[in-house]
Design an enzyme around this catalytic site. Structure first.
Site, short mmCIF file in Angstrom:
data_model
loop_
_atom_site.label_atom_id
_atom_site.label_comp_id
_atom_site.label_asym_id
_atom_site.label_seq_id
_atom_site.Cartn_x
_atom_site.Cartn_y
_atom_site.Cartn_z
NE ARG B 51 40.60 50.78 43.70
CZ ARG B 51 41.34 49.96 44.58
NH1 ARG B 51 41.74 50.58 45.67
NH2 ARG B 51 41.88 48.83 44.48
CB THR B 52 34.25 48.54 41.71
OG1 THR B 52 35.58 48.53 41.01
CG2 THR B 52 33.18 48.72 40.76
CE LYS B 80 19.33 29.49 51.15
NZ LYS B 80 18.32 30.22 51.51
NE ARG B 101 34.02 43.75 39.88
CZ ARG B 101 35.15 44.09 40.39
NH1 ARG B 101 35.90 43.33 41.24
NH2 ARG B 101 35.38 45.31 39.81
CG HIS B 129 36.14 47.23 35.41
ND1 HIS B 129 34.92 47.84 35.97
CD2 HIS B 129 36.90 47.24 36.59
CE1 HIS B 129 34.84 48.14 37.44
NE2 HIS B 129 36.22 47.89 37.71
#
Lengths: 153, 302
Positions: B51-52, B80, B101, B129
């Protein structure tokens, strides 16, 4: 009397700082926080010495070294009772006490294992939200590290 | 708000919350406004999110911005061994705004400190959030006509649910009464209760969902996650005790709406979806307008 004076001569310092009234067994933590492990001057210390005030105490004497308020306050977490006695020409010049700072940077690890400061090379940074009970709010993960969870970096 | 990062819901004040909600309402009326034609938005998802990410990228596209980024760190140089700091410094040389995120708590604050462009936190581990919080506030405003003086009930996992913590913090500016329904082991943490007390507000704690249905203006449901329990038996005991079904709604207030940050598993029965109280899908849609508002405000075009 003569014997006592000789004893004094060994431990007294001409110029420098005496850090007195360190809680017993926290001397090594203080040495570490003040980076005295890497100091090139004469450093003398003792632990579990008799103290009228506290029963047992620790003491550190460092030649030719003086500490500013920022450095003094860094040890608030381990030695809030300590006194910094500045010596010049064998005379006591000033005595300074430790105050709990508002911000603590780099010296304490965040207790949250998932905090970015424990995963990447990020210097820790806390706001002291409760000076009496030593509650440290992490600037990054916003979790509180309490007195019992304090680990030094 | 121009050039300001949004890491934690407390980075914004009451006036700024209300300003974002007002701009968002404008985008809901008219979503396609090419205000960011000359902007590049970096969408850096170091862990997957449906969703985000989709709503941020939809928001950027509706504003005419171009989107660069990744949806999984597996295909990047993080694999890496590149540090977050290096990745962010590099991307801030490419893009005008970074949306991020990350699985680690506090990663967003760190990114905002090393970045030369604003960073919007799209979730950092279990910490914050804030855009979810703003869209929750927008949905509350939209369904109740106000944010002030409401009875808000939070149900389920109040201990680990970061959306609950942020929303409690943000709503403390609007004089609500909080009704907290959770199993004993998932009660709201003391840090969140401290915010409520410091704002001179009251909260009530319950263990029965039915107790709050007649008094709530908003019922905010959350998912109880199995992995939060050290003893699987404890989970089995509570897993079905906070399930909302259609029959339970018979005595709710006429203005009551049900919110849920989604994904839902079984805590809201599907027979609730058709009731006038169900608002969670519209809530998810609102995420696009709120994120459009944030991008536009931070870019300085609104």
């Amino acid at each position: 009397m003569k014997k006592e004076q000789r004893h004094l001569n060994v431990t007294a310092i001409e110029n420098g700082t005496v850090i007195d009234h360190i809680p017993a067994n926290n001397v090594f933590k203080v040495l570490h926080i003040l980076n005295l492990e890497n100091n090139k001057n004469q450093v003398l210390f003792g632990d579990n010495l008799d103290s009228k005030k506290y029963g047992k105490k620790g003491i550190i004497k460092v030649s030719n070294t003086y500490f500013d308020a920022n450095e003094i306050n860094k040890i608030a977490l381990v030695a809030p009772t300590a006194t910094f006695i500045e010596i010049k020409d064998f005379e006591v010049v000033t005595k300074k006490t430790v105050e709990v700072p508002d911000q603590i940077k780099s010296i304490v690890k965040c207790f949250n294992p998932n905090c970015i400061t424990n995963v990447e090379f990020v210097p820790s940074h806390f706001t002291v939200v409760d000076k009496e009970n030593m509650k440290l709010l992490c600037h990054y993960c916003e979790k509180i590290t309490g007195r019992n969870n304090i680990v030094f970096a | 708000m121009k050039d300001k990062s949004l890491v934690s819901i407390t980075d914004f004040n009451k006036e700024e919350y209300l300003r974002i909600l007002e701009i968002a309402a404008g985008f809901e009326e008219n979503p396609n406004q090419k205000l960011l034609n000359d902007h590049v938005v970096a969408s850096l998802f170091f862990e997957p999110s449906t969703r985000t990410r989709l709503s941020f990228e939809t928001a950027a596209n509706r504003l005419g911005a171009r989107v660069i980024g990744f949806s999984d760190s597996g295909s990047t140089s993080v694999k890496k061994g590149e540090s977050l700091k290096d990745t962010i410094i590099m991307v801030s040389g490419y893009a005008d705004i970074i949306v991020m995120r990350h699985p680690r708590d506090g990663a967003a604050r760190w990114a905002s400190e090393v970045s030369t462009v604003p960073v919007i936190n799209a979730g950092d581990g279990a910490n914050q959030h804030p855009t979810q919080c703003l869209l929750d506030m927008y949905s509350i405003m939209q369904t109740q006509g106000t944010l002030d003086n409401l009875n808000i009930a939070f149900i389920g996992d109040l201990k680990y649910g970061r959306t609950v913590h942020s929303l409690v913090q943000a709503m403390c500016s609007f004089n609500p009464t909080f009704h907290l329904v959770s199993p004993e082991e998932l009660k709201l943490p003391s840090s969140s209760k401290m915010h409520i007390k410091n704002s001179n507000l009251t909260y009530h704690q319950y263990t029965e969902l039915a107790d709050v249905i007649p008094i709530a203006d908003i019922i905010y449901m959350t998912r109880i996650q199995k992995e939060r329990f050290s003893d699987p038996l404890d989970y089995e005991k509570v897993k079905n005790s906070y399930v909302l079904d259609r029959a339970m709604l018979h005595n709710c207030k006429p203005n009551m709406k049900i919110l849920h940050p989604l994904p839902r598993v079984n805590e809201i029965s599907e027979d609730v979806d058709e009731t006038p109280q169900a608002f969670y899908f519209k809530q998810a849609e609102n995420g696009v307008y709120v994120r459009q508002a944030l991008l536009a405000a931070i870019a300085g075009v609104k």
